[in-house]
Enzyme design. Sequence first.
Site, PDB file in Angstrom:
ATOM      1  N   ILE A 130       0.832  -1.210   0.000  1.00  0.00           N
ATOM      2  CA  ILE A 130       0.000   0.000   0.000  1.00  0.00           C
ATOM      3  C   ILE A 130       0.868   1.262   0.000  1.00  0.00           C
ATOM      4  O   ILE A 130       0.515   2.277  -0.617  1.00  0.00           O
ATOM      5  CB  ILE A 130      -0.998  -0.012   1.185  1.00  0.00           C
TER       6      ILE A 130
ATOM      7  N   LYS B 297      -6.071   2.481   7.370  1.00  0.00           N
ATOM      8  CA  LYS B 297      -7.244   1.784   7.876  1.00  0.00           C
ATOM      9  C   LYS B 297      -6.932   0.289   7.990  1.00  0.00           C
ATOM     10  O   LYS B 297      -6.125  -0.177   7.183  1.00  0.00           O
ATOM     11  CB  LYS B 297      -8.465   2.013   6.989  1.00  0.00           C
TER      12      LYS B 297
ATOM     13  N   SER C 270      11.580   0.570   7.460  1.00  0.00           N
ATOM     14  CA  SER C 270      11.143  -0.752   7.011  1.00  0.00           C
ATOM     15  C   SER C 270      12.269  -1.736   7.298  1.00  0.00           C
ATOM     16  O   SER C 270      13.448  -1.389   7.193  1.00  0.00           O
ATOM     17  CB  SER C 270      10.842  -0.729   5.511  1.00  0.00           C
ATOM     18  N   ARG C 271      11.900  -2.957   7.684  1.00  0.00           N
ATOM     19  CA  ARG C 271      12.937  -3.942   7.931  1.00  0.00           C
ATOM     20  C   ARG C 271      13.609  -4.371   6.623  1.00  0.00           C
ATOM     21  O   ARG C 271      14.777  -4.657   6.593  1.00  0.00           O
ATOM     22  CB  ARG C 271      12.357  -5.168   8.644  1.00  0.00           C
TER      23      ARG C 271
ATOM     24  N   ASP D  99     -11.127  -6.731   5.871  1.00  0.00           N
ATOM     25  CA  ASP D  99     -10.080  -5.789   5.444  1.00  0.00           C
ATOM     26  C   ASP D  99     -10.562  -4.975   4.239  1.00  0.00           C
ATOM     27  O   ASP D  99     -10.551  -3.743   4.286  1.00  0.00           O
ATOM     28  CB  ASP D  99      -8.757  -6.518   5.165  1.00  0.00           C
TER      29      ASP D  99
END
Lengths: 315, 315
Positions: B17, B93, B39-40, B171
């Site tokens: 996303i 969301k 971010s990993r 979702d």
Amino acid sequence: MAKNMALKIALIGVGKIAIDQHIPALANSAQWDLSAAVSRNEKVDGIDNFTDFKTMLDARSDISVVSLCMPPVPRFEYAKMALDAGRHVMLEKPPGATLSEVYALHDMAKEKGLTLYATWHSREAAQVANAKKYLADKKLKSLKIIWKEDVRRWHPGQEWVFEPGGMGVFDPGINALSIMTEILPTPIHLKNAVLQFPENRQTPIAAYLEFTHPDGADISAEFEWRHEDLQTWAFEIGTNDGSLILNEGGAKLQINGVEQSQPASDALAGEYPRLYANMAQLIANGESDVDTSPMRHVADAFTLGSRKVVPAFNF
Amino acid sequence: MAKNMALKIALIGVGKIAIDQHIPALANSAQWDLSAAVSRNEKVDGIDNFTDFKTMLDARSDISVVSLCMPPVPRFEYAKMALDAGRHVMLEKPPGATLSEVYALHDMAKEKGLTLYATWHSREAAQVANAKKYLADKKLKSLKIIWKEDVRRWHPGQEWVFEPGGMGVFDPGINALSIMTEILPTPIHLKNAVLQFPENRQTPIAAYLEFTHPDGADISAEFEWRHEDLQTWAFEIGTNDGSLILNEGGAKLQINGVEQSQPASDALAGEYPRLYANMAQLIANGESDVDTSPMRHVADAFTLGSRKVVPAFNF
């Protein structure tokens, strides 16, 4: 008892909780005059009995307050009819089958200038206020809820508790959550949950919950509805300064092993008399009291929880 | 684009996303300067990249806003760290894994005077505002949500959607509910729900919901995540005065069969540019926007819904 100055109230749903709690609490209060009851099957001696709610509302415009004691699923329609008819409304716990309907009712009550009271009877247990006072200035280390009872003893044959919306073991468990949300000074939220559903039922018969606390305290709850021995409704609480055991659903409190006596100011004995005293005060103040936090934790557990199927349960 | 006057923002969670929506929306906005990412595994070209959130917060005190794009379960901890570090927070969301944590975050943001924005991107789809305007003065007769998509296409290999707290078909379904709660002038609540759980999964892959409307309109929603043909995100709405079809997730609108053109005032194309414009405005106004009503309907569905076990699902 003289009832001349009392508020007239109608009781809707004459089941076990009404007979065990609501009717005696109202009978012993000078503030209240139980003037009518609505039930398909039961009658209350010495008052006006109806089988239909709308008929009662039309016939008894002198009754300004209704108390709803039926199961949660039909409750919204009755509450809406009562508010539409200009009556103040008191709701048994949980205040509805969905959170959204409780918000809708609260908005309606505000709009009409009526009192809506979403009651949590366990919050009125004798030692809950003392536990809250003790915890207000302590640093919480741990809180463990152990809520173990026998559904056959407390809800004999009440199939609705296992039907969708009946909430299953959260019907008693929400009492523990109503105390938890009352006594803790900071909000917490669910981290993990496991819900045990009997293979023939739509609601859980047992649940284990773990919560996240802002200071990292260990918080858990064990709800069990198949417990036939000593019925247990207890909180074990550890703080930086001492430990509490809040037992018997909030009626008893030990602090560091010392049993606390009832506060001298505790003129009202029992949960339901205090609920009705609160309701009279809310009406006098023109206020509502609708705290959905116990129900939010239940909804969170259904949303976030793992489901485990366990053997069938029959009454 | 000149970024001299722009607000510096960090993006946390560089997944699908973020790459599809957040990064292009920020790149094309003069109001925002995407200054860091956390971010990993992923890096964003041309900006400061971190693998640890706390390190970023400490290193980049010049970045006053963070946008959280990771899955719902870990989101609370990140949001709390950001608020504790004095940053404004924008949430993808759903705003969390539990309702209770969203209320807790909202309270924290209020206390600290920071902006918290719980976004609902589907509310920003091009025709949602027009549908809302049309319905504002009509009497609703029916509203049917049809939300059918292929989880393998939209969430390829994203196991978290089927893990506890991942919400399953809710979702995407919560996007429909976010539109529904936006365009309807009156609150509604769930009456019945059936949730289909694959036998090897903890969240539902399909759901059917029926709602109660104050004027008795028929309202239902069908959420399906195994739909491989034409992907459908539609509302069919009947009123006393005409009918609407709000289609393509809110991007297209027919009124009485006539396709509506984009409003002339719609300078911003697309949902995410509008979300970020809203966020800039909220910060400028010193406000938060935390509407939990779509998530409440989901929690209500999990609480009130019947559970039906269906065949196993694997990606």
